[in-house]
Design a protein around this motif. Structure first.
Motif, PDB file in Angstrom:
ATOM      1  N   ILE A   1     -24.202  28.963  -5.802  1.00 32.89           N
ATOM      2  CA  ILE A   1     -23.068  29.846  -5.526  1.00 32.89           C
ATOM      3  C   ILE A   1     -23.339  30.651  -4.261  1.00 32.89           C
ATOM      4  CG2 ILE A   1     -22.417  30.027  -7.959  1.00 32.89           C
ATOM      5  CD1 ILE A   1     -23.595  32.915  -7.901  1.00 32.89           C
TER       6      ILE A   1
ATOM      7  N   CYS B   1     -22.066  33.181 -17.049  1.00 33.06           N
ATOM      8  CA  CYS B   1     -22.917  32.046 -16.669  1.00 33.06           C
ATOM      9  C   CYS B   1     -23.670  31.498 -17.876  1.00 33.06           C
ATOM     10  CB  CYS B   1     -23.910  32.453 -15.587  1.00 33.06           C
ATOM     11  SG  CYS B   1     -25.030  31.093 -15.180  1.00 33.06           S
TER      12      CYS B   1
ATOM     13  N   THR C   1     -26.098  29.460 -17.988  1.00 32.42           N
ATOM     14  CA  THR C   1     -27.522  29.183 -17.768  1.00 32.42           C
ATOM     15  C   THR C   1     -28.272  30.372 -17.157  1.00 32.42           C
ATOM     16  OG1 THR C   1     -26.942  28.127 -15.663  1.00 32.42           O
ATOM     17  CG2 THR C   1     -27.189  26.676 -17.550  1.00 32.42           C
TER      18      THR C   1
ATOM     19  N   ALA D   1     -31.331  26.832 -11.993  1.00 33.55           N
ATOM     20  CA  ALA D   1     -30.602  26.575 -13.243  1.00 33.55           C
ATOM     21  C   ALA D   1     -29.110  26.364 -13.022  1.00 33.55           C
ATOM     22  CB  ALA D   1     -30.833  27.734 -14.213  1.00 33.55           C
TER      23      ALA D   1
HETATM   24  S1  SF4 Z   1     -24.236  27.704 -13.633  1.00 29.66           S
HETATM   25 FE1  SF4 Z   1     -23.862  29.933 -13.571  1.00 29.66          FE
HETATM   26  S2  SF4 Z   1     -24.070  30.517 -11.406  1.00 29.66           S
HETATM   27 FE2  SF4 Z   1     -23.852  28.260 -11.457  1.00 29.66          FE
HETATM   28  S3  SF4 Z   1     -21.635  27.929 -11.167  1.00 29.66           S
HETATM   29 FE3  SF4 Z   1     -22.018  27.974 -13.412  1.00 29.66          FE
HETATM   30  S4  SF4 Z   1     -21.645  30.139 -13.987  1.00 29.66           S
HETATM   31 FE4  SF4 Z   1     -21.885  30.096 -11.737  1.00 29.66          FE
END
Ligand code: SF4
Ligand SMILES: Cc1ncc(C[n+]2csc(CCOP(=O)(O)OP(=O)(O)O)c2C)c(N)n1
Ligand code: SF4
Lengths: 74, 269
Positions: free
Chosen positions: A8, A25, A27, A51
């Motif tokens: 991100i 999120c 993870t 992650a």
């Molecule tokens: S894993 Fe977490 S940080 Fe990555 S896109 Fe999904 S919600 Fe966003």
């Protein structure tokens, strides 16, 4: 087996540090920084970048839509 | 774990989610975590995905979302407090090929604007209503709203709302679902990814119903106001799940088309 990796990009100066992405999120990638941005908010950043799966959950619930999401098969 | 560097992931061709083109670059004035921002975003995404930017007219209310016209790049009118459904009626009747929606808070829609919303819905105006219910007057400093829950403290009910003194919280969405002119009534929220995806589908259905000319579509979004509630944004979401959803349960209240109710058919030209 194909795996996905994501990442991100937070528009730090526009982030208001609400923390909604942190709980969204699956993870536990995101944390709020100890530092603050120009507006005085503890902005979101990737604490565990390995992650991230690029699911975009964080970006979807961000009220200010300051998160961009990238995903790639590896 | 495959070896790939972050900089190799963050490339244009790997972009999977970014801000809708309908959202302007203006920074939203909303407080951190405010449901208005997420609700705006979902409306913007629906407009973009339907390709109707040039044909969409929003009516903004009085309340924190009075400035919604700064954030979505579509045509707007800004209504006097509670009068958005009246403006939407006029816009839609004059320009029936346009998509017209009101965006209203609970103070706007369920208090000063109760007459407008009930009569617009009762006339079955072919519009979409986005109703952001945070159970409080956000803009003016967190006063009690008609939708404030029993026991909920606000600036004007510091010891919590009491039915004997303040009356009962108003389930205006349930009232509106009774009206034969209304085709679709649903209650959603935007606080989790799953909830936001469902809310977006509901908003899209509300807009698509305008093409079908089957009467009013009414989408309530049970929301937070962390400043008015005096909780952090994340704690507000938890409080909403624990308290608001009990009184304002999520889900569809009416889908006349699906249930093949006779009412909606008389709207089809
Ligand atoms: S894993 Fe977490 S940080 Fe990555 S896109 Fe999904 S919600 Fe966003
Ligand atoms: C005629 C009139 N009466 C009262 C007000 C003061 N006022 C401004 S916003 C508001 C309530 C807004 O609450 P809500 O609709 O729930 O929106 P929120 O700010 O919570 O999103 C009131 C009473 C006004 N602007 N105009
Ligand atoms: S006062 Fe409440 S409704 Fe208004 S912007 Fe702040 S959190 Fe949102």
């Amino acid at each position: 087996m194909a795996k996905v990796r994501g990442a991100i990009v937070v528009d730090i100066e526009k982030c208001k540090g609400c923390g909604v992405c942190v709980t969204a999120c699956p993870t536990n990638v995101i944390q709020l920084a100890k530092q603050v941005n120009g507006k005085g908010y503890n902005y979101a950043y990737m604490e565990n970048p390995e992650a991230c799966t690029g699911c975009a959950n964080c970006a979807l619930v961000c009220p200010d839509t300051v998160i961009e999401v990238y995903r790639v098969k590896v | 774990m495959a070896d790939i560097e972050i900089k190799d992931i963050i490339k244009k061709e790997n972009l999977v989610y970014s801000k809708s083109k309908i959202l302007t670059d203006n920074e939203m004035h909303y407080c951190p975590g405010c449901s208005h921002g997420t609700s705006h975003k979902l409306v913007a995404e629906v407009i973009e995905e339907m390709g109707i930017q040039e044909k969409t007219i929003g009516i903004s209310p009085v309340g924190c979302s009075v400035l919604a016209y700064n954030y979505l790049d579509i045509d707007w009118q800004q209504a006097a407090h509670g009068r958005a459904p009246a403006l939407a009626t006029a816009a839609k009747r004059l320009m029936p090929d346009h998509f017209v929606f009101t965006y209203q808070g609970d103070g706007d829609l369920a208090s000063i604007g109760t007459a407008e919303i009930l009569h617009a819905c009762n006339r079955g105006e072919n519009i979409t209503v986005i109703f952001v219910n945070n159970a409080i007057y956000g803009m003016t400093g967190g006063q009690m709203a008609p939708t404030t829950l029993i026991g909920m403290p606000t600036a004007t009910s510091p010891y919590g709302r009491e039915a004997a003194l303040h009356g009962f919280p108003l389930k205006i969405t349930e009232l509106i679902a009774q009206l034969p002119g209304v085709a679709y009534v649903t209650r959603q929220s935007v606080h989790t990814p799953a909830a936001a995806r469902k809310a977006k589908k509901a908003i899209r259905k509300g807009f698509e119903n305008q093409e079908k000319k089957i009467g009013t579509s009414f989408i309530e979004i049970v929301s937070t106001c962390s400043s008015g509630w005096k909780l952090s944004p994340v704690a507000s979401n938890q409080w909403m799940e624990e308290h608001m959803f009990k009184f304002y349960p999520l889900g569809d209240l009416k889908d006349a088309e699906r249930d093949n109710e006779a009412d909606y058919k008389k709207y089809i030209e």
